[in-house]
Scaffold this active site. Structure first.
Site, PDB file in Angstrom:
ATOM      1  N   HIS A   1       0.817  -1.218   0.000  1.00 15.86           N
ATOM      2  CA  HIS A   1       0.000   0.000   0.000  1.00 15.86           C
ATOM      3  C   HIS A   1       0.845   1.260   0.000  1.00 15.86           C
ATOM      4  O   HIS A   1       0.412   2.307  -0.469  1.00 15.86           O
ATOM      5  CB  HIS A   1      -0.982  -0.022   1.168  1.00 15.86           C
TER       6      HIS A   1
ATOM      7  N   GLU B   1     -12.200  -9.532  -5.511  1.00 12.44           N
ATOM      8  CA  GLU B   1     -10.751  -9.629  -5.267  1.00 12.44           C
ATOM      9  C   GLU B   1     -10.355 -10.959  -4.656  1.00 12.44           C
ATOM     10  O   GLU B   1      -9.244 -11.128  -4.171  1.00 12.44           O
ATOM     11  CB  GLU B   1     -10.246  -8.439  -4.443  1.00 12.44           C
TER      12      GLU B   1
ATOM     13  N   ASN C   1      -5.155  -6.333  -7.223  1.00 12.85           N
ATOM     14  CA  ASN C   1      -3.984  -6.520  -6.339  1.00 12.85           C
ATOM     15  C   ASN C   1      -4.183  -7.754  -5.472  1.00 12.85           C
ATOM     16  O   ASN C   1      -3.325  -8.635  -5.391  1.00 12.85           O
ATOM     17  CB  ASN C   1      -3.771  -5.303  -5.435  1.00 12.85           C
ATOM     18  N   ASP C   2      -5.337  -7.800  -4.818  1.00 13.58           N
ATOM     19  CA  ASP C   2      -5.599  -8.970  -3.982  1.00 13.58           C
ATOM     20  C   ASP C   2      -5.978 -10.178  -4.822  1.00 13.58           C
ATOM     21  O   ASP C   2      -5.625 -11.305  -4.491  1.00 13.58           O
ATOM     22  CB  ASP C   2      -6.705  -8.661  -2.957  1.00 13.58           C
TER      23      ASP C   2
ATOM     24  N   ARG D   1       1.496 -10.329  -1.540  1.00 11.51           N
ATOM     25  CA  ARG D   1       1.832  -9.090  -2.260  1.00 11.51           C
ATOM     26  C   ARG D   1       2.817  -8.224  -1.487  1.00 11.51           C
ATOM     27  O   ARG D   1       3.387  -7.278  -2.027  1.00 11.51           O
ATOM     28  CB  ARG D   1       0.562  -8.294  -2.602  1.00 11.51           C
TER      29      ARG D   1
ATOM     30  N   CYS E   1     -10.390  -1.609 -10.172  1.00 13.48           N
ATOM     31  CA  CYS E   1      -9.799  -0.543  -9.354  1.00 13.48           C
ATOM     32  C   CYS E   1      -8.436  -0.946  -8.802  1.00 13.48           C
ATOM     33  O   CYS E   1      -7.791  -0.167  -8.116  1.00 13.48           O
ATOM     34  CB  CYS E   1     -10.736  -0.114  -8.234  1.00 13.48           C
TER      35      CYS E   1
HETATM   36  C1  PEP Z   1      -7.078  -4.511  -4.730  1.00 13.49           C
HETATM   37  O1  PEP Z   1      -6.903  -5.451  -3.947  1.00 13.49           O
HETATM   38  O2  PEP Z   1      -6.831  -4.583  -5.946  1.00 13.49           O
HETATM   39  C2  PEP Z   1      -7.581  -3.225  -4.227  1.00 13.49           C
HETATM   40  C3  PEP Z   1      -7.921  -2.253  -5.055  1.00 13.49           C
HETATM   41  O3  PEP Z   1      -7.626  -3.045  -2.877  1.00 13.49           O
HETATM   42  P1  PEP Z   1      -6.323  -2.802  -1.979  1.00 13.49           P
HETATM   43  O4  PEP Z   1      -5.160  -2.612  -2.889  1.00 13.49           O
HETATM   44  O5  PEP Z   1      -6.579  -1.601  -1.159  1.00 13.49           O
HETATM   45  O6  PEP Z   1      -6.254  -4.059  -1.177  1.00 13.49           O
HETATM   46 MG    MG Z   2      -7.755  -5.325  -1.989  1.00  6.86          MG
END
Ligand code: PEP
Ligand code: MG
Length: 547
Positions: free
Chosen positions: A188, A429, A452-453, A463, A500
């Site tokens: 993050h 996700e 991402n997740d 990650r 997203c």
């Molecule tokens: C994701 O997991 O892709 C996401 C947008 O949420 P975060 O990165 O905040 O876990």
């Molecule tokens: Mg996420």
């Protein structure tokens, strides 16, 4: 000139001095002092300042979270003045002839261990309060706000690693670039750097000491390196490159105000990801059509205690009003895994990414969830807010969420409090959510794919683990197929699907996403215009034929 290599998180050139960031907590060094009386006075003065801070915190908490919750700051005030605590600090300064920071740290450790070993639950709970007090004192003694940047001019922040809470607490106007020794491209902190649109490197083999601290440097985000005390030739080259990048940015500015429509007429929603109300300026500068992901947990990470309904309401309302009718998708809190808040008092977990995070916290601690929902529903009366729920794996979760939302609406109505009727969507996700997306689509108003997740859980790759970055294949066919499938299932149920996660901003995939029928891309603000450029230049039917 020394050159150090790292992995790039965001491109661009930053030129400025290096500021070696030291974490508040472990920085206490034991140093000998000559003037013991002076040191004791320094301690007393710091104690007075800490007392002032605690009184202000008590008042703030009293207004925001009520007397019962504010009481902790009264306890802290008592501890600060506790005779045993004061005596211990002064006696360490006196007998060992050492600095006040060290004496406070040792006393804090001793007292908290003593409380932790007590039988009584209440007394055991005080261990954390003593630690808190000693950290506050140490911060005051060291002359700053914990985690702050003490520099007049903007700097290149160099750190071992940065937790999301540390990153959010930094004064963004002071940060030209982030360079860390550890960290992962998908963390993050990396995401925050992208949102801020500043060059950032991780995994950099640079020493964190006076050999670089305060020195002039250039970060080249596209090459993934930092030049410390660059020679004249390098400096000139970098200045020219910076100039070129700025000109490119200006060219993109000409795309402002244009619709996101392909040559063959396919329209796409192009939204921005934000973590903070301060990001709104860049959202507007970059002409985002809305906000596709407001990571609301950053409000929690920036607070020292649970943010109240009123505090949250004011923030959500401000975002909605600033976006003036454009859609604002607010994700409910996604605390857990790397985003930790001490005051949540979560138990240690062996696998936090697979543990009690996000919606799991909300469903097991509904009082926290309901406070956020009340704030969101109230703010919805002031703009185009949509709510999005993270980490969904099962249908029962969304059904339960809807029950809680109905309950909250009912309570607001009974109290005569105004609220809106926001759209509700879920993040896709987890692989489970992808597989059940056909059924999930019938329960919600939209999908937003958190790549991402989704990548982490599909490829079984943490990650956060930088050693696995080479295995973290974001273009993996399994991920692309999942995105296609989610878009198809969304459309079958007549809802839209967006992305997203960071992959949504991958310019190499923009055409592919258009071909899959992805309806929305929510990206860091700086990516909006480059993606718009591709959309405007693409003929999707032609691309489909040739892919
Ligand atoms: C994701 O997991 O892709 C996401 C947008 O949420 P975060 O990165 O905040 O876990
Ligand atoms: Mg996420």
């Amino acid at each position: 000139m020394q050159t150090y290599k790292g992995k790039s998180v965001f491109s661009g050139i930053a030129i400025g001095r290096i500021y070696v960031y030291e974490k508040g907590e472990q920085q206490v060094r034991r140093t000998k002092v000559d003037d013991i009386q002076k040191e004791k006075d320094r301690y007393r003065k710091a104690s007075e300042t800490a007392m002032e801070q605690l009184k202000q915190l008590y008042e703030k908490a009293l207004n925001e979270v009520g007397e019962e919750n504010a009481a902790v700051f009264e306890v802290h005030q008592m501890m600060l003045e506790d005779d045993d605590f004061v005596e211990s600090v002064e006696s360490i300064i006196e007998t060992q002839g050492v600095n006040a920071e060290y004496a406070v740290a040792v006393t804090g450790d001793n007292f908290s261990q003593m409380f932790a070993a007590m039988d009584d639950d209440y007394m055991r709970g005080r261990a954390a309060d003593v630690k808190d007090i000693s950290e506050r004192l140490i911060t005051v003694l060291s002359g700053g706000v914990s985690g702050g940047i003490q520099s007049e001019e903007p700097v290149i922040v160099l750190a071992d690693d940065l937790a999301p809470s540390e990153t959010v607490q930094m004064d963004k106007d002071k940060v030209l670039s982030f360079v860390t020794v550890h960290g992962s491209v998908n963390s993050h902190t990396a995401i925050l750097a992208r949102t801020m649109g500043i060059p950032a490197l991780i995994g950099t083999d640079i020493p964190l000491d006076e050999s670089v601290d305060g020195k002039m440097a250039v970060v080249d985000g596209s090459k993934g390196c930092i030049y410390v005390e660059p020679d004249q030739e390098t400096m000139e080259q970098m200045q020219a490159k910076k100039q070129e990048e700025e000109e490119q940015k200006e060219l993109l500015q000409q795309l402002k105000g244009r619709d996101n429509v392909t040559l063959d007429g396919q329209k796409v929603m192009l939204y921005a990801n934000i973590g903070n109300i301060k990001d709104l300026a860049t959202v507007i500068q970059n002409d985002a059509g809305g906000i596709g992901l407001f990571r609301s947990e950053f409000i929690y990470l920036e607070s020292e205690d649970f943010p109240s309904e009123e505090e949250q309401f004011q923030i959500y309302r401000k975002v909605a009003e600033t976006m003036a009718g454009k859609r604002v998708i607010i994700r409910t809190l996604d605390i857990g895994a790397d985003k930790k808040c001490d005051y949540f008092e979560m138990e240690e977990e062996e696998n936090p990414a697979l543990g009690c995070r996000a919606i799991r916290i909300c469903l097991t601690r509904p009082e926290i969830f309901k406070t956020q929902l009340r704030a969101l529903l109230r703010a919805s009366a002031y703009g185009n807010i949509a709510i999005m729920y993270p980490m969904i794996t099962s249908l029962w979760e969304i059904r339960k969420i809807k029950e809680i939302v109905a309950e909250v609406k009912h309570e607001l109505a009974a109290q005569g409090i105004e609220y809106g009727d926001p759209l509700q969507g879920v993040m896709i996700e987890t692989p489970a959510a992808v597989i059940i997306s056909e059924a999930l689509a019938k329960e919600v108003d939209f999908f937003s794919i958190g790549t991402n997740d989704l990548t982490q859980y599909t490829l079984a790759i943490d990650r956060q683990n930088p050693k696995l970055d080479d295995f973290y294949d974001s273009h993996h066919p399994a991920i692309l197929e999942m995105i296609r499938m989610v878009a198809e299932n969304a459309h079958k149920a007549g809802i839209w699907a967006g992305i997203c996660g960071e992959l949504g901003a991958d310019l190499e995939l923009t055409k592919e996403f258009l071909a899959m029928g992805v309806d929305e891309l929510s990206v860091s603000p700086g990516r909006i215009l480059p993606i718009r450029k591709i959309i405007l230049e693409t003929d999707v039917s032609e691309y489909r034929k040739n892919r």
